[in-house]
Motif scaffolding. Structure first.
Motif, PDB file in Angstrom:
ATOM      1  N   HIS A  96      -5.610  39.121  23.682  1.00  0.00           N
ATOM      2  CA  HIS A  96      -6.265  40.222  22.970  1.00  0.00           C
ATOM      3  C   HIS A  96      -7.012  41.081  23.979  1.00  0.00           C
ATOM      4  O   HIS A  96      -7.693  40.563  24.870  1.00  0.00           O
ATOM      5  CB  HIS A  96      -7.233  39.655  21.931  1.00  0.00           C
ATOM      6  CG  HIS A  96      -7.919  40.693  21.093  1.00  0.00           C
ATOM      7  ND1 HIS A  96      -7.295  41.335  20.050  1.00  0.00           N
ATOM      8  CD2 HIS A  96      -9.178  41.197  21.153  1.00  0.00           C
ATOM      9  CE1 HIS A  96      -8.142  42.185  19.495  1.00  0.00           C
ATOM     10  NE2 HIS A  96      -9.288  42.128  20.152  1.00  0.00           N
ATOM     11  N   LYS A 107      -7.744  50.317  13.147  1.00  0.00           N
ATOM     12  CA  LYS A 107      -6.632  51.119  13.663  1.00  0.00           C
ATOM     13  C   LYS A 107      -6.981  52.602  13.627  1.00  0.00           C
ATOM     14  O   LYS A 107      -7.627  53.086  12.699  1.00  0.00           O
ATOM     15  CB  LYS A 107      -5.373  50.859  12.836  1.00  0.00           C
ATOM     16  CG  LYS A 107      -4.141  51.587  13.346  1.00  0.00           C
ATOM     17  CD  LYS A 107      -2.916  51.244  12.518  1.00  0.00           C
ATOM     18  CE  LYS A 107      -1.684  51.984  13.035  1.00  0.00           C
ATOM     19  NZ  LYS A 107      -0.470  51.645  12.247  1.00  0.00           N
ATOM     20  N   ALA A 123       0.261  41.592  20.960  1.00  0.00           N
ATOM     21  CA  ALA A 123       0.532  42.804  20.172  1.00  0.00           C
ATOM     22  C   ALA A 123       1.814  42.677  19.357  1.00  0.00           C
ATOM     23  O   ALA A 123       2.642  43.589  19.346  1.00  0.00           O
ATOM     24  CB  ALA A 123       0.601  44.023  21.105  1.00  0.00           C
ATOM     25  N   GLY A 147       1.967  42.397  15.931  1.00  0.00           N
ATOM     26  CA  GLY A 147       1.838  43.357  14.843  1.00  0.00           C
ATOM     27  C   GLY A 147       1.935  42.791  13.446  1.00  0.00           C
ATOM     28  O   GLY A 147       1.834  43.540  12.481  1.00  0.00           O
TER      29      GLY A 147
END
Length: 341
Positions: free
Chosen positions: A109, A205, A88, A90
């Motif tokens: 993941h 998202k 994570a 980003g």
């Protein structure tokens, strides 16, 4: 001993960092890559990411450079890292960055790849009604979550689990999976498996607008949306405590009478932190509430959907602290035709 550069940002990445840093027999975490300090809270003060805070506690050097900067590859090589571990982080790592570490980059993941590639795999799995998810360790390539797989583990999604519940479990299980996979990779004991080809759903998202709860759909779908958006970005709707807009011809004696014309001037944001479909065995809950209509008793708060009611359990009204729904309702001075939308 494998020299690792760890890349991550939020809380969910911290267990993996601590797992690798604590296994001094197999790993040396030579540096941590995370995002720069970001403004947070009402005062907008700059605060370090959870991963940076953990790295400082562990005494690990922190890199906050943008991987797109020309000097970044030199920083990577100077760290002495042989492989990268990503959880994570980003940001997308370009090919020159992926090529900079001799043993490559490996990502943890939170889905059973190839299903749910993308930014919000756990949230999308909950929203879709999946009963099984898991964690995958794979080698990063140019494609989005398409690289060959080292290892996977599974995790059940319970009927009342939120995304936060699942992520907490996967963060712990996944940290151990990542450590085991990297150890096996470094010793040559693992064979990478290419992901099968095919059309798989992408975990886009979930934003603030996506978390606006709908009540004109079946109760199971409302329940999934709320659980998927908890705790982030947070399920919300608009509360109309005084019912229909001023001037509307409404029947104040009918608790099911929702203002179909839309908004009212007293509407305020209302957050739903915990809810569940009403118990079919409870005769009080079976009132045939219209979508969005509220029904309140001493111990219960129900809201209508397109099918059965949804019982609200934990809520946060505008300007109030998080409360049990029944406690909130007792002090909310709700009109008989109060509703949410």
């Amino acid at each position: 001993m494998l020299k690792v550069l760890f890349a991550g940002t939020p809380d969910v990445a911290v267990p993996a960092l601590r797992e690798l840093a604590g296994d001094t027999e197999h790993f040396e975490v030579v540096a941590v890559l995370t995002r720069p300090d970001a403004p947070k809270g009402r005062g907008r003060r700059l605060e370090p990411s959870p991963v940076k805070q953990a790295a400082l506690e562990l005494g690990i050097p922190v890199l906050e450079s943008d991987p797109k900067e020309p000097s970044f590859v030199s920083e990577l090589k100077a760290s002495g890292a042989e492989a990268g571990a990503v959880v994570a982080y980003g940001k997308i790592l370009r090919q020159n960055v992926l090529d900079a570490l001799p043993m490559g980059w490996y990502n943890l993941h939170f889905s059973l790849l190839p299903q749910w590639r993308g930014a919000a795999p756990v949230q999308r799995a909950v929203w879709s009604g999946d009963t099984i998810t898991g964690a995958t360790v794979f080698k990063l390539t140019r494609g989005m979550d398409t690289g060959p797989i080292l290892a996977q583990s599974t995790c059940e999604i319970g009927a009342h689990d939120t995304s936060g519940d699942i992520l907490q479990r996967l963060a712990g299980d996944g940290s151990r999976l990542l450590a085991a996979a990297l150890t096996a990779m470094a010793s040559g004991e693992i064979v990478l498996q290419e992901q099968p080809q095919g059309a798989y759903e992408v975990a886009k998202k979930i934003g603030h607008d996506d978390a606006h709860v709908r009540f004109d759909i079946p109760v199971f779908a409302v329940d999934r949306q709320i659980r998927a958006c908890t705790p982030e970005p947070g399920a919300w709707c608009m509360l109309h405590p005084q019912g229909a807009a001023t001037g509307e011809d409404t029947n104040a004696d009918d608790a099911n009478d929702v203002n179909d014309s839309g908004d009212s001037s007293d509407a305020e944001p209302f957050h739903i932190l915990q809810a569940r479909p009403a118990n079919a065995d409870d005769p009080q809950a079976l009132k045939g509430l219209k979508p969005g209509a509220l029904s309140v008793t001493k111990k219960h708060v129900w809201v209508g959907t397109a099918t059965a009611p949804l019982e609200l359990e934990m809520v946060k009204a505008q300007g109030k602290k998080t409360m049990k729904a029944a406690d909130w309702a007792r002090g909310a001075r709700l009109a008989d035709d109060a509703f949410v939308d």
